[in-house]
Design a protein around this motif. Structure first.
Motif, mmCIF file in Angstrom:
data_model
loop_
_atom_site.group_PDB
_atom_site.id
_atom_site.type_symbol
_atom_site.label_atom_id
_atom_site.label_comp_id
_atom_site.label_asym_id
_atom_site.label_seq_id
_atom_site.Cartn_x
_atom_site.Cartn_y
_atom_site.Cartn_z
ATOM 1 N N GLN A 295 0.803 -1.222 0.000
ATOM 2 C CA GLN A 295 0.000 0.000 0.000
ATOM 3 C C GLN A 295 0.838 1.275 0.000
ATOM 4 O OE1 GLN A 295 -0.628 -2.517 2.253
ATOM 5 N NE2 GLN A 295 -2.774 -3.091 2.111
ATOM 6 N N HIS B 149 -2.547 2.709 -6.709
ATOM 7 C CA HIS B 149 -2.822 1.785 -5.618
ATOM 8 C C HIS B 149 -1.658 1.654 -4.645
ATOM 9 C CE1 HIS B 149 -6.745 0.232 -6.966
ATOM 10 N NE2 HIS B 149 -6.282 0.498 -8.178
ATOM 11 N N ASP C 122 -8.189 2.408 6.109
ATOM 12 C CA ASP C 122 -7.898 2.914 4.766
ATOM 13 C C ASP C 122 -7.621 4.410 4.751
ATOM 14 O OD1 ASP C 122 -8.200 0.418 3.582
ATOM 15 O OD2 ASP C 122 -10.366 0.670 3.347
ATOM 16 N N ARG D 243 -7.759 5.354 0.873
ATOM 17 C CA ARG D 243 -7.541 4.273 -0.094
ATOM 18 C C ARG D 243 -8.863 3.574 -0.365
ATOM 19 N NH1 ARG D 243 -5.856 -0.965 0.958
ATOM 20 N NH2 ARG D 243 -5.451 -0.345 3.119
ATOM 21 N N TRP E 96 -5.417 5.218 -4.078
ATOM 22 C CA TRP E 96 -5.279 6.309 -3.118
ATOM 23 C C TRP E 96 -5.829 7.603 -3.693
ATOM 24 C CZ3 TRP E 96 -3.960 5.806 1.857
ATOM 25 C CH2 TRP E 96 -3.244 4.669 2.256
#
Length: 292
Positions: free
Chosen positions: A177, A199, A228, A254, A259
């Motif tokens: 991430q 991403h 997230d 996210r 993102w």
């Protein structure tokens, strides 16, 4: 909620001595669960510089993990650089060159991107991408920490680490991430989302202590991760000021599209409004003996 402090490019041996105390105070007051240092702890990889770096890290209250940078191998001692480049680093900083740490629901996986046979350009070695992916936790936020960025904005005049594009693509596909890096002495985060990898949020740190006037400022960041959502505090100390300013805040979320920045582009990022890169700051040059 997990708090990760991200420092890079300390450059002990060519650092702002007067900023060491304020930096330690601000880092310790951040109450981070983990402090991640992405390389260039020293300026020339000399024993005394490693001792200074180790003393600094020992004064940080939170757990610390670090990966080496291209300045952490000897520049002038060529035989040692090529035969035993990591001796001083292993003794002073960490026997591991690519450690892994966990903090709450966050997993940080280190990667040694330094190539002792080049002055600045890094390398992603065979097998390292697979090792990182095998260490991912499907239930955690997986962060990769290395010195050399995996992607550059337009206008950066350094070469990418060898195999960086392949590494970035595979890490993103595997579910990483966030990537933390340094090397360029230029902050970038939001602007990179417009360049093909939404991403995986790539956070490229400025220099925390380097005294090179052309860098204009020193800084570090604190990431607050909750599910997230990500909030970033940028703590900036301009070269013409004695300490750190109140933090500048950035927020990201996210989702299925990757993102998304929750606030507009500001001068805090290495981009102007509309996502266009601003000119590279002085000093980020591809020469053998420059700082970065």
């Amino acid at each position: 909620m997990t708090r990760i402090a991200h420092l890079s490019d300390l450059h002990f041996g060519f650092h702002r001595q007067a900023l060491v105390g304020p930096l330690l105070d601000r880092v310790n007051r951040a109450r981070a669960d983990l402090v991640v240092v992405t390389g260039d702890l020293t300026h020339r990889g000399r024993p005394g510089q490693f001792r200074d770096a180790a003393r600094f890290l020992a004064r940080i209250n939170a757990p610390v993990m670090a990966v080496p940078g291209n300045h952490d191998v000897p520049l002038y001692n060529i035989p040692v650089r090529f035969v035993a480049p990591w001796v001083e680093y292993r003794q002073a900083i960490d026997p591991q060159l690519a450690p892994t740490r966990a903090a709450g629901r966050v997993r940080v996986l280190g990667l040694n991107s330094v190539d002792p046979f080049t002055w600045q350009r890094g390398v992603i070695r065979d097998g390292e991408i697979g090792r990182l992916i095998a260490g991912f936790d499907a239930l955690a936020t997986n962060i990769v920490a290395l010195h050399h960025p995996l992607q550059h904005l337009p206008g950066i005049d350094k070469q990418l680490a060898r195999r960086a594009p392949q590494a970035l693509r595979r890490l993103e596909d595997a579910g990483a991430q966030i990537v933390l890096s340094g090397h360029l002495h230029l902050w970038t985060a939001q602007a990179l989302l417009a360049h093909g990898h939404r991403h995986i949020l790539q956070i490229q740190a400025g220099t925390a202590l380097c005294a090179r006037l052309g860098d204009l400022q020193n800084e570090f960041a604190v990431l607050e991760i909750e599910g997230d959502h990500l909030t970033i505090e940028r703590h900036i100390a301009r070269m013409d000021e004695d300490g750190f300013r109140p933090p500048e805040m950035l927020a990201f979320r996210r989702g299925v599209q990757g993102w998304q920045a929750l606030d507009p582009a500001t001068p805090a990022d290495h981009s102007a409004a509309g996502g266009q890169p601003v000119p590279t700051l002085p000093g980020a040059t591809e020469t053998a003996f420059s700082t970065a």
